[in-house]
Design a protein around this motif. Structure first.
Motif, PDB file in Angstrom:
ATOM      1  N   GLY A  41       0.814  -1.213   0.000  1.00 37.51           N
ATOM      2  CA  GLY A  41       0.000   0.000   0.000  1.00 37.51           C
ATOM      3  C   GLY A  41       0.843   1.256   0.000  1.00 37.51           C
ATOM      4  N   VAL A  42       1.928   1.244   0.783  1.00 42.13           N
ATOM      5  CA  VAL A  42       2.818   2.409   0.843  1.00 42.13           C
ATOM      6  C   VAL A  42       3.463   2.660  -0.510  1.00 42.13           C
ATOM      7  N   MET A  43       3.999   1.584  -1.117  1.00 39.42           N
ATOM      8  CA  MET A  43       4.665   1.719  -2.412  1.00 39.42           C
ATOM      9  C   MET A  43       3.684   2.124  -3.495  1.00 39.42           C
ATOM     10  N   ARG A  44       2.468   1.633  -3.408  1.00 38.63           N
ATOM     11  CA  ARG A  44       1.439   2.002  -4.384  1.00 38.63           C
ATOM     12  C   ARG A  44       1.161   3.504  -4.325  1.00 38.63           C
ATOM     13  N   SER A  45       1.040   4.036  -3.123  1.00 35.13           N
ATOM     14  CA  SER A  45       0.773   5.475  -2.963  1.00 35.13           C
ATOM     15  C   SER A  45       1.921   6.309  -3.523  1.00 35.13           C
ATOM     16  N   LEU A  46       3.164   5.901  -3.230  1.00 36.90           N
ATOM     17  CA  LEU A  46       4.323   6.639  -3.736  1.00 36.90           C
ATOM     18  C   LEU A  46       4.374   6.639  -5.255  1.00 36.90           C
ATOM     19  N   LEU A  47       4.117   5.464  -5.849  1.00 36.96           N
ATOM     20  CA  LEU A  47       4.155   5.378  -7.315  1.00 36.96           C
ATOM     21  C   LEU A  47       3.034   6.188  -7.949  1.00 36.96           C
ATOM     22  N   MET A  48       1.875   6.190  -7.321  1.00 39.19           N
ATOM     23  CA  MET A  48       0.761   6.991  -7.852  1.00 39.19           C
ATOM     24  C   MET A  48       1.139   8.472  -7.908  1.00 39.19           C
ATOM     25  N   ASN A  49       1.868   8.959  -6.909  1.00 43.61           N
ATOM     26  CA  ASN A  49       2.307  10.354  -6.907  1.00 43.61           C
ATOM     27  C   ASN A  49       3.364  10.602  -7.984  1.00 43.61           C
ATOM     28  N   VAL A  50       4.336   9.691  -8.062  1.00 42.43           N
ATOM     29  CA  VAL A  50       5.433   9.858  -9.023  1.00 42.43           C
ATOM     30  C   VAL A  50       4.948   9.766 -10.461  1.00 42.43           C
TER      31      VAL A  50
END
Length: 413
Positions: free
Chosen positions: A400-409
């Motif tokens: 979930g954390v990595m998903r949120s970061l990638l969505m921003n990037v």
């Protein structure tokens, strides 16, 4: 002339007395004295004594002289070709010599002679046919044996064939039927527990394994299985207590040391984990999961070259496990081998549609400036992630954390 007279005066009554003494020595396991008496008896009757030959065959087979035992049983069979016990022992010796077809044919001869209601003949025939890969015929023979007389060993053999065919529920049904007649058999209880574990029914598996341990609390196989379930629920300390008991019984079990190693890994004791896993690898260097686990521990401790080595070894031993390629790709990316890391990710994705593969691939692509390709992988991740159930989604918080970061990037908000 004197020796001839001696043979002639060796009466039927004397033979019976000798047979009784031979039997008495055999059941007392006084094999040396028994063999001396047998050899003396055979010498007096020109080797024409069925029972001494039969007992000598049993003793020599017990001593590991399988060829000699076969010859002795065949001699006894020539004296009395219709003795079903001798026929079964001839077949057994042939089976132990790996001559499964010949062993089966000997049993067929017993059936032709009219011994059709002997469960042991059908059970042994099933074992022979199983070794010959004639699984349907083997199952028929074993079911015929059970219809004559139920035995745990027949149920176990039938269950093993069904397990080999990956018919796990049918195998469970067979073992449950066996438990109706032998409810306290630890081997049956453990086997059912392991099958439930294989089908993902951990609670039922633990129930049967716990029941088995009440009857045989030191059964290492059962302890290992129960410990693995406890370990899966992250209760590492309790699992280690179980494994300590098993280690006394089977100190050289590679599987045991592998599980102990992963317990220490779960407790973040990495040095102890590596030591245990290396001991497991020493005990069984061809077990792929041990190399895979060593790769995981080295990857976690940022020893990327060692991780690459162990993941490569695991893939060589089991090339059809997709997660090995993903972990190898992570190690390669940490070693700045971008091209080979991409190839490893592509191989993993080709083998299985797992959202983790696409997520990790997207992360690596972003880190290497490949934003467009990263978006493609992230979109595939999103599609697979949306199809997953809530338990799967919540099993790893890092996803979930990595998903949120990638969505921003990647601008996917």
């Amino acid at each position: 002339m004197a020796s001839v007279l001696k043979k002639q005066t060796f009466s039927k009554e004397q033979r019976q007395k000798r047979n009784y003494l031979i039997h008495w020595l055999y059941i007392r396991k006084e094999y040396d004295e028994c063999l001396e008496l047998i050899d003396d008896t055979l010498k007096k009757v020109d080797q024409l004594a069925e029972y001494p030959l039969f007992i000598k065959g049993l003793i020599t087979r017990h001593q590991g002289k399988i060829h000699e035992s076969l010859s002795l049983f065949q001699q006894a069979g020539q004296i009395n070709p219709r003795n079903v016990e001798t026929i079964k022992q001839i077949s057994r010796s042939l089976f132990l010599l790996g001559r499964h077809k010949a062993a089966s044919e000997v049993l067929d001869e017993a059936i032709r002679l009219g011994f059709t209601e002997d469960w042991e003949i059908w059970h042994n025939k099933g074992m022979c046919l199983s070794q010959l890969k004639r699984l349907e015929d083997a199952k028929d023979a074993l079911m015929r044996a059970n219809s004559i007389q139920r035995h745990d060993c027949t149920f176990i053999q039938l269950g093993q064939i069904l397990t080999q065919e990956e018919k796990y529920q049918e195998a469970i049904d067979v073992y449950l039927e066996a438990l109706e007649f032998s409810p306290e058999n630890p081997e049956l209880l453990t086997t059912v527990g392991l099958l439930y574990l294989r089908t993902g029914e951990n609670f039922r598996a633990f129930d049967f394994l716990g029941n088995s341990l009440t009857h045989d609390p030191r059964n290492s196989k059962t302890i290992l299985a129960a410990g693995s379930i406890i370990q899966d629920h992250s209760d590492m300390d309790v699992a280690l207590v179980k494994y300590r008991v098993a280690a006394v019984q089977t100190p050289n079990s590679a599987q045991l040391w592998n599980n102990i190693g992963m317990c220490f890994f779960g407790k973040q004791r990495h040095v102890a984990a590596i030591a245990c896993l290396k001991k497991a690898l020493y005990l069984d260097p061809f077990e792929w999961i041990i190399s895979y686990n060593l790769g995981l521990v080295h990857l976690h401790t940022e020893q990327y070259a060692s991780a690459f080595h162990y993941f490569s070894s695991s893939i060589n031993l089991k090339p059809d496990f997709p997660s090995s390629y993903m972990q190898l790709a992570i190690a390669l990316s940490r070693l700045d081998d971008y091209d080979n890391a991409c190839a490893a990710y592509e191989k993993a994705i080709e083998m299985d549609s797992d959202f983790l593969f696409h997520l990790n691939y997207a992360v690596m692509l972003v880190n290497n400036g490949q934003v467009d390709k990263a978006r493609e992988q992230f979109d595939q991740f999103e599609a697979l992630y949306a199809e997953a159930d809530e338990e799967t989604k919540n099993s790893d918080k890092d996803v979930g954390v990595m998903r949120s970061l990638l969505m921003n990037v990647l601008g996917r908000n």
